[in-house]
Design a protein around this motif. Structure first.
Motif, PDB file in Angstrom:
ATOM      1  N   PRO A 123       6.191 -10.584   7.016  1.00 50.49           N
ATOM      2  CA  PRO A 123       5.435  -9.827   7.904  1.00 50.49           C
ATOM      3  C   PRO A 123       4.471  -8.667   7.173  1.00 50.49           C
ATOM      4  O   PRO A 123       3.275  -8.392   7.681  1.00 50.49           O
ATOM      5  CB  PRO A 123       6.861  -8.798   8.534  1.00 50.49           C
ATOM      6  CG  PRO A 123       7.862  -9.669   8.175  1.00 50.49           C
ATOM      7  CD  PRO A 123       7.779 -10.405   6.893  1.00 50.49           C
ATOM      8  N   LEU A 124       4.850  -8.420   5.864  1.00 47.60           N
ATOM      9  CA  LEU A 124       3.723  -7.471   5.226  1.00 47.60           C
ATOM     10  C   LEU A 124       2.456  -8.373   5.053  1.00 47.60           C
ATOM     11  O   LEU A 124       1.253  -7.876   5.116  1.00 47.60           O
ATOM     12  CB  LEU A 124       4.277  -7.156   3.884  1.00 47.60           C
ATOM     13  CG  LEU A 124       5.490  -6.189   3.934  1.00 47.60           C
ATOM     14  CD1 LEU A 124       6.108  -5.743   2.513  1.00 47.60           C
ATOM     15  CD2 LEU A 124       5.166  -4.857   4.488  1.00 47.60           C
ATOM     16  N   VAL A 125       2.467  -9.679   4.715  1.00 46.20           N
ATOM     17  CA  VAL A 125       1.445 -10.600   4.464  1.00 46.20           C
ATOM     18  C   VAL A 125       0.846 -10.588   5.904  1.00 46.20           C
ATOM     19  O   VAL A 125      -0.590 -10.545   5.847  1.00 46.20           O
ATOM     20  CB  VAL A 125       1.735 -11.789   3.920  1.00 46.20           C
ATOM     21  CG1 VAL A 125       0.730 -12.669   3.906  1.00 46.20           C
ATOM     22  CG2 VAL A 125       2.404 -11.649   2.434  1.00 46.20           C
ATOM     23  N   ALA A 146       0.115  -0.656  -2.283  1.00 51.68           N
ATOM     24  CA  ALA A 146       1.329   0.187  -1.884  1.00 51.68           C
ATOM     25  C   ALA A 146       2.681  -0.428  -1.346  1.00 51.68           C
ATOM     26  O   ALA A 146       3.947  -0.270  -1.662  1.00 51.68           O
ATOM     27  CB  ALA A 146       0.963   1.418  -1.160  1.00 51.68           C
ATOM     28  N   ARG A 147       2.395  -1.506  -0.447  1.00 56.07           N
ATOM     29  CA  ARG A 147       3.392  -2.371   0.276  1.00 56.07           C
ATOM     30  C   ARG A 147       3.309  -3.706  -0.275  1.00 56.07           C
ATOM     31  O   ARG A 147       4.699  -4.221  -0.691  1.00 56.07           O
ATOM     32  CB  ARG A 147       3.163  -2.278   1.436  1.00 56.07           C
ATOM     33  CG  ARG A 147       2.993  -0.699   1.963  1.00 56.07           C
ATOM     34  CD  ARG A 147       4.388  -0.065   2.171  1.00 56.07           C
ATOM     35  NE  ARG A 147       5.475  -1.089   2.661  1.00 56.07           N
ATOM     36  CZ  ARG A 147       5.485  -0.929   4.244  1.00 56.07           C
ATOM     37  NH1 ARG A 147       4.773  -0.339   5.013  1.00 56.07           N
ATOM     38  NH2 ARG A 147       6.444  -1.795   4.786  1.00 56.07           N
ATOM     39  N   VAL A 148       2.191  -4.414  -0.201  1.00 56.36           N
ATOM     40  CA  VAL A 148       2.474  -5.940  -0.535  1.00 56.36           C
ATOM     41  C   VAL A 148       2.671  -6.133  -2.050  1.00 56.36           C
ATOM     42  O   VAL A 148       3.694  -6.949  -2.304  1.00 56.36           O
ATOM     43  CB  VAL A 148       1.056  -6.641  -0.159  1.00 56.36           C
ATOM     44  CG1 VAL A 148       1.125  -8.088  -0.352  1.00 56.36           C
ATOM     45  CG2 VAL A 148       0.905  -6.403   1.343  1.00 56.36           C
ATOM     46  N   MET A 149       2.050  -5.884  -2.950  1.00 53.94           N
ATOM     47  CA  MET A 149       2.244  -5.965  -4.450  1.00 53.94           C
ATOM     48  C   MET A 149       3.493  -5.881  -4.867  1.00 53.94           C
ATOM     49  O   MET A 149       3.847  -6.544  -5.712  1.00 53.94           O
ATOM     50  CB  MET A 149       0.917  -5.346  -5.285  1.00 53.94           C
ATOM     51  CG  MET A 149      -0.405  -5.888  -4.907  1.00 53.94           C
ATOM     52  SD  MET A 149      -0.422  -7.775  -4.522  1.00 53.94           S
ATOM     53  CE  MET A 149      -0.225  -8.129  -6.222  1.00 53.94           C
ATOM     54  N   PRO A 150       4.094  -4.501  -4.654  1.00 56.06           N
ATOM     55  CA  PRO A 150       5.337  -4.387  -5.130  1.00 56.06           C
ATOM     56  C   PRO A 150       6.436  -5.362  -4.661  1.00 56.06           C
ATOM     57  O   PRO A 150       7.232  -5.897  -5.454  1.00 56.06           O
ATOM     58  CB  PRO A 150       5.716  -2.868  -4.615  1.00 56.06           C
ATOM     59  CG  PRO A 150       4.362  -2.178  -4.549  1.00 56.06           C
ATOM     60  CD  PRO A 150       3.461  -3.253  -3.942  1.00 56.06           C
TER      61      PRO A 150
END
Length: 215
Positions: A123-125, A146-150
């Protein structure tokens, strides 16, 4: 003469029976080795292959998203976003294919964590794809880092841990393969020595009786 022929026939039957047993033992070990090879391929090698492909797909998602944010041409951005979505689908597929290849307790636990992380990552992608396709690029960049890479980093660590787990399992499988081969070879040597001993014993026992009688 009849008694000698009878004994020779019994000796020949004994040698033939021992040879047949040696052949059946050899076939048994060959079948066991073939089964172990099939298991090594289906479980270990394919498991490692699917994990490697999943890691490639994960990296492709990150590269495509970053490239889409940096792209100045709408057509190139669209292509990169489609590539990111395709890589995400391939990531899910490879994780699903790798899942049954982990049968040990720790491997199953790690695979369960990986599947849960993939379900959170997808869902983040999807949200990232919508943000990257909007004019608000600053918001998309902030969301990416902030959200996807971690989450992608957490997935990468899990895949690496699962890869090490599967590599350790593969080494154990290879050790078992080697032990089975060595056991079969020792058994065949012993049976060959037994057959040779029986043949020599028959010559020593029945040889004198086969000499032509002096007139």
């Amino acid at each position: 003469m009849y008694r000698t022929a009878h004994r020779l026939l019994l000796a020949l039957m004994l040698v033939a029976t021992t040879g047949a047993f040696a052949a059946s033992a050899g076939l048994h070990h060959i079948a066991e080795l073939a089964q172990r090879v099939d298991g090594l391929y289906e479980e270990d090698l394919l498991g490692l292959s699917y994990l490697k492909d999943a890691n490639i797909d994960l990296n492709q998602v990150g590269r495509s998203l970053r490239g889409a944010l940096l792209s100045r041409h709408p057509q190139d951005k669209r292509q990169l976003l489609v590539r990111a979505q395709t890589a995400l689908t391939a990531l899910k597929t490879n994780v699903d294919l790798a899942r049954p290849r982990f049968t040990a307790e720790r491997g199953q636990r790690l695979m369960g964590q990986l599947e849960a992380q993939v379900d959170e990552f997808a869902p983040l992608v999807g949200d990232m794809l919508r943000r990257a396709d909007s004019p608000q690029q600053d918001d998309a960049i902030a969301f990416l880092f902030a959200r996807v890479m971690p989450k992608a980093t957490r997935l990468d660590h899990l895949i690496a841990e699962l890869t090490r787990e599967k590599q350790a399992k593969t080494r154990l499988s290879l050790d078992g393969f080697r032990d089975c081969f060595e056991a079969g070879r020792r058994q065949m040597f012993l049976l060959a020595a037994l057959i040779s001993s029986i043949g020599i014993a028959c010559v020593l026992v029945f040889g004198p009786s086969l000499r032509p009688a002096r007139r």
